[in-house]
Design an enzyme around this catalytic site. Sequence first.
Site, PDB file in Angstrom:
ATOM      1  N   SER A  35       3.690  -8.235 -23.044  1.00  0.00           N
ATOM      2  CA  SER A  35       2.803  -7.680 -24.077  1.00  0.00           C
ATOM      3  C   SER A  35       3.657  -7.311 -25.288  1.00  0.00           C
ATOM      4  O   SER A  35       4.883  -7.169 -25.159  1.00  0.00           O
ATOM      5  CB  SER A  35       2.135  -6.407 -23.522  1.00  0.00           C
ATOM      6  OG  SER A  35       1.586  -5.625 -24.554  1.00  0.00           O
ATOM      7  N   TYR A  52       1.858   1.904 -19.497  1.00  0.00           N
ATOM      8  CA  TYR A  52       1.746   0.448 -19.735  1.00  0.00           C
ATOM      9  C   TYR A  52       2.989  -0.047 -20.484  1.00  0.00           C
ATOM     10  O   TYR A  52       3.582  -1.072 -20.115  1.00  0.00           O
ATOM     11  CB  TYR A  52       0.482   0.184 -20.550  1.00  0.00           C
ATOM     12  CG  TYR A  52       0.167  -1.275 -20.782  1.00  0.00           C
ATOM     13  CD1 TYR A  52      -0.345  -2.080 -19.773  1.00  0.00           C
ATOM     14  CD2 TYR A  52       0.351  -1.862 -22.044  1.00  0.00           C
ATOM     15  CE1 TYR A  52      -0.654  -3.413 -19.987  1.00  0.00           C
ATOM     16  CE2 TYR A  52       0.039  -3.192 -22.265  1.00  0.00           C
ATOM     17  CZ  TYR A  52      -0.460  -3.968 -21.243  1.00  0.00           C
ATOM     18  OH  TYR A  52      -0.758  -5.292 -21.469  1.00  0.00           O
TER      19      TYR A  52
HETATM   20  N1  LIG Z   1      -5.965  -8.483 -23.327  1.00  0.00           N
HETATM   21  C1  LIG Z   1      -4.945  -8.048 -24.048  1.00  0.00           C
HETATM   22  O1  LIG Z   1      -5.105  -7.554 -25.177  1.00  0.00           O
HETATM   23  C2  LIG Z   1      -3.544  -8.170 -23.506  1.00  0.00           C
HETATM   24  C3  LIG Z   1      -2.487  -7.993 -24.412  1.00  0.00           C
HETATM   25  C4  LIG Z   1      -1.189  -8.083 -23.947  1.00  0.00           C
HETATM   26  C5  LIG Z   1      -0.935  -8.360 -22.626  1.00  0.00           C
HETATM   27  N2  LIG Z   1      -1.982  -8.526 -21.763  1.00  0.00           N
HETATM   28  C6  LIG Z   1      -1.662  -8.806 -20.362  1.00  0.00           C
HETATM   29  O2  LIG Z   1      -2.284 -10.008 -19.981  1.00  0.00           O
HETATM   30  C7  LIG Z   1      -2.598  -9.965 -18.580  1.00  0.00           C
HETATM   31  C8  LIG Z   1      -4.070 -10.303 -18.407  1.00  0.00           C
HETATM   32  O3  LIG Z   1      -4.830  -9.405 -19.171  1.00  0.00           O
HETATM   33  P1  LIG Z   1      -6.379  -9.633 -19.445  1.00  0.00           P
HETATM   34  O4  LIG Z   1      -6.666  -9.005 -20.752  1.00  0.00           O
HETATM   35  O5  LIG Z   1      -6.742 -11.035 -19.202  1.00  0.00           O
HETATM   36  O6  LIG Z   1      -6.984  -8.694 -18.296  1.00  0.00           O
HETATM   37  P2  LIG Z   1      -8.386  -8.787 -17.501  1.00  0.00           P
HETATM   38  O7  LIG Z   1      -9.411  -9.431 -18.342  1.00  0.00           O
HETATM   39  O8  LIG Z   1      -8.621  -7.420 -16.972  1.00  0.00           O
HETATM   40  O9  LIG Z   1      -7.994  -9.751 -16.284  1.00  0.00           O
HETATM   41  C9  LIG Z   1      -7.029  -9.303 -15.361  1.00  0.00           C
HETATM   42  C10 LIG Z   1      -6.899 -10.301 -14.248  1.00  0.00           C
HETATM   43  O10 LIG Z   1      -5.974  -9.766 -13.287  1.00  0.00           O
HETATM   44  C11 LIG Z   1      -6.585  -9.796 -12.014  1.00  0.00           C
HETATM   45  N3  LIG Z   1      -6.108  -8.724 -11.156  1.00  0.00           N
HETATM   46  C12 LIG Z   1      -6.142  -7.391 -11.389  1.00  0.00           C
HETATM   47  N4  LIG Z   1      -5.666  -6.724 -10.316  1.00  0.00           N
HETATM   48  C13 LIG Z   1      -5.336  -7.669  -9.396  1.00  0.00           C
HETATM   49  C14 LIG Z   1      -4.810  -7.619  -8.081  1.00  0.00           C
HETATM   50  N5  LIG Z   1      -4.520  -6.449  -7.490  1.00  0.00           N
HETATM   51  N6  LIG Z   1      -4.596  -8.782  -7.428  1.00  0.00           N
HETATM   52  C15 LIG Z   1      -4.893  -9.978  -8.011  1.00  0.00           C
HETATM   53  N7  LIG Z   1      -5.373 -10.087  -9.258  1.00  0.00           N
HETATM   54  C16 LIG Z   1      -5.603  -8.942  -9.930  1.00  0.00           C
HETATM   55  C17 LIG Z   1      -8.074  -9.700 -12.285  1.00  0.00           C
HETATM   56  O11 LIG Z   1      -8.817 -10.306 -11.247  1.00  0.00           O
HETATM   57  P3  LIG Z   1      -9.586  -9.534 -10.057  1.00  0.00           P
HETATM   58  O12 LIG Z   1     -10.122  -8.265 -10.614  1.00  0.00           O
HETATM   59  O13 LIG Z   1     -10.615 -10.557  -9.669  1.00  0.00           O
HETATM   60  O14 LIG Z   1      -8.541  -9.340  -9.001  1.00  0.00           O
HETATM   61  C18 LIG Z   1      -8.204 -10.554 -13.536  1.00  0.00           C
HETATM   62  O15 LIG Z   1      -8.299 -11.913 -13.189  1.00  0.00           O
HETATM   63  C19 LIG Z   1      -2.199  -8.577 -18.099  1.00  0.00           C
HETATM   64  O16 LIG Z   1      -0.916  -8.645 -17.523  1.00  0.00           O
HETATM   65  C20 LIG Z   1      -2.162  -7.765 -19.388  1.00  0.00           C
HETATM   66  O17 LIG Z   1      -1.290  -6.685 -19.308  1.00  0.00           O
HETATM   67  C21 LIG Z   1      -3.284  -8.432 -22.165  1.00  0.00           C
END
Ligand SMILES: NC(=O)c1ccc[n+]([C@@H]2O[C@H](COP(=O)([O-])OP(=O)(O)OC[C@H]3O[C@@H](n4cnc5c(N)ncnc54)[C@H](OP(=O)(O)O)[C@@H]3O)[C@@H](O)[C@H]2O)c1
Length: 261
Positions: free
Chosen positions: A153, A166
């Site tokens: 991130s 975070y």
């Molecule tokens: N969105 C942003 O602005 C942003 C910015 C920078 C970095 N990121 C990073 O990008 C990544 C994805 O973020 P996102 O925004 O796509 O989040 P999201 O929409 O909440 O999706 C998160 C994913 O992780 C899975 N997950 C959560 N806990 C889990 C577990 N215990 N075992 C297996 N899978 C799990 C969820 O699936 P289930 O609930 O089905 O398990 C879901 O598929 C994260 O690492 C986040 O820190 C996001």
Amino acid sequence: MAVAGSETRFPTTPSFRLDGQKALVTGASKGIGRAIAIAYAEAGADVVLAARSLPEMEATVDGLARKGLKARAFALDVTDREAVRAMVAKHGPFDILLNNAGTNIREPFLEAKDASVDALIDLNIRAAFTVAQAVAQGMVSAGRRGAIVNLSSVNGHVAGINRSVYTATKHALEGLTKAMAAELGPHGIRVNAICPTFIETPLTAGVLSDEAFMARAVRAIPLGRIGQVEDIMGAAVFLAAPASGLISGASLLIDGGMCCL
Ligand SMILES: NC(=O)c1ccc[n+]([C@@H]2O[C@H](COP(=O)([O-])OP(=O)(O)OC[C@H]3O[C@@H](n4cnc5c(N)ncnc54)[C@H](OP(=O)(O)O)[C@@H]3O)[C@@H](O)[C@H]2O)c1
């Protein structure tokens, strides 16, 4: 006759495709992970999607199958170390890992709860470590020269208000990326990190629906917009593909210039 000092070798652009590669994408049921699983399948990889919500992933697999693309989905809680190791042993070895599963709990530093600290360390650091280790062990045992991409991130580079835990976990993932790149390089395995700014996903839907928050976020980004999952897809393919063959230990900001300010 070649002129002295002239170039005789005509270079070929290395491939941006992933044909014949087997890729594991964690957290592939929604958001960034789902988009990258689609991008990897479209680039020719055989993709394994893993997360806890199987029906959502099966819908993505069906959508890919309708386009003639290869993917499978497995229910996996990445915080369950034994389940991770068993899954990788059964369905690996992989050529590519997109180590994406992660989350955030927004709390001021002074009020952050023990449960939040434990949950974020458990998912964003411990589980990311376990998945990466299991996949890398499989690559090394099989003699595969693979690519691992850790989903970090901008908070792996700069702090975020109400995001102290975070921020700490994503800085840890940046350190892990460098350490893995150093130790796995001799095995031909490349390890890099992707560092997005705010991307519209289920994770950020709550904060980004707050107009004042959204306005502040856009002001902080020189390109003047927050990101969509499409903004991450190309970078994730590039870092897994032969086109990035000498890139390892790098951390690629996808932030519209945010960290320049
Ligand atoms: N969105 C942003 O602005 C942003 C910015 C920078 C970095 N990121 C990073 O990008 C990544 C994805 O973020 P996102 O925004 O796509 O989040 P999201 O929409 O909440 O999706 C998160 C994913 O992780 C899975 N997950 C959560 N806990 C889990 C577990 N215990 N075992 C297996 N899978 C799990 C969820 O699936 P289930 O609930 O089905 O398990 C879901 O598929 C994260 O690492 C986040 O820190 C996001």
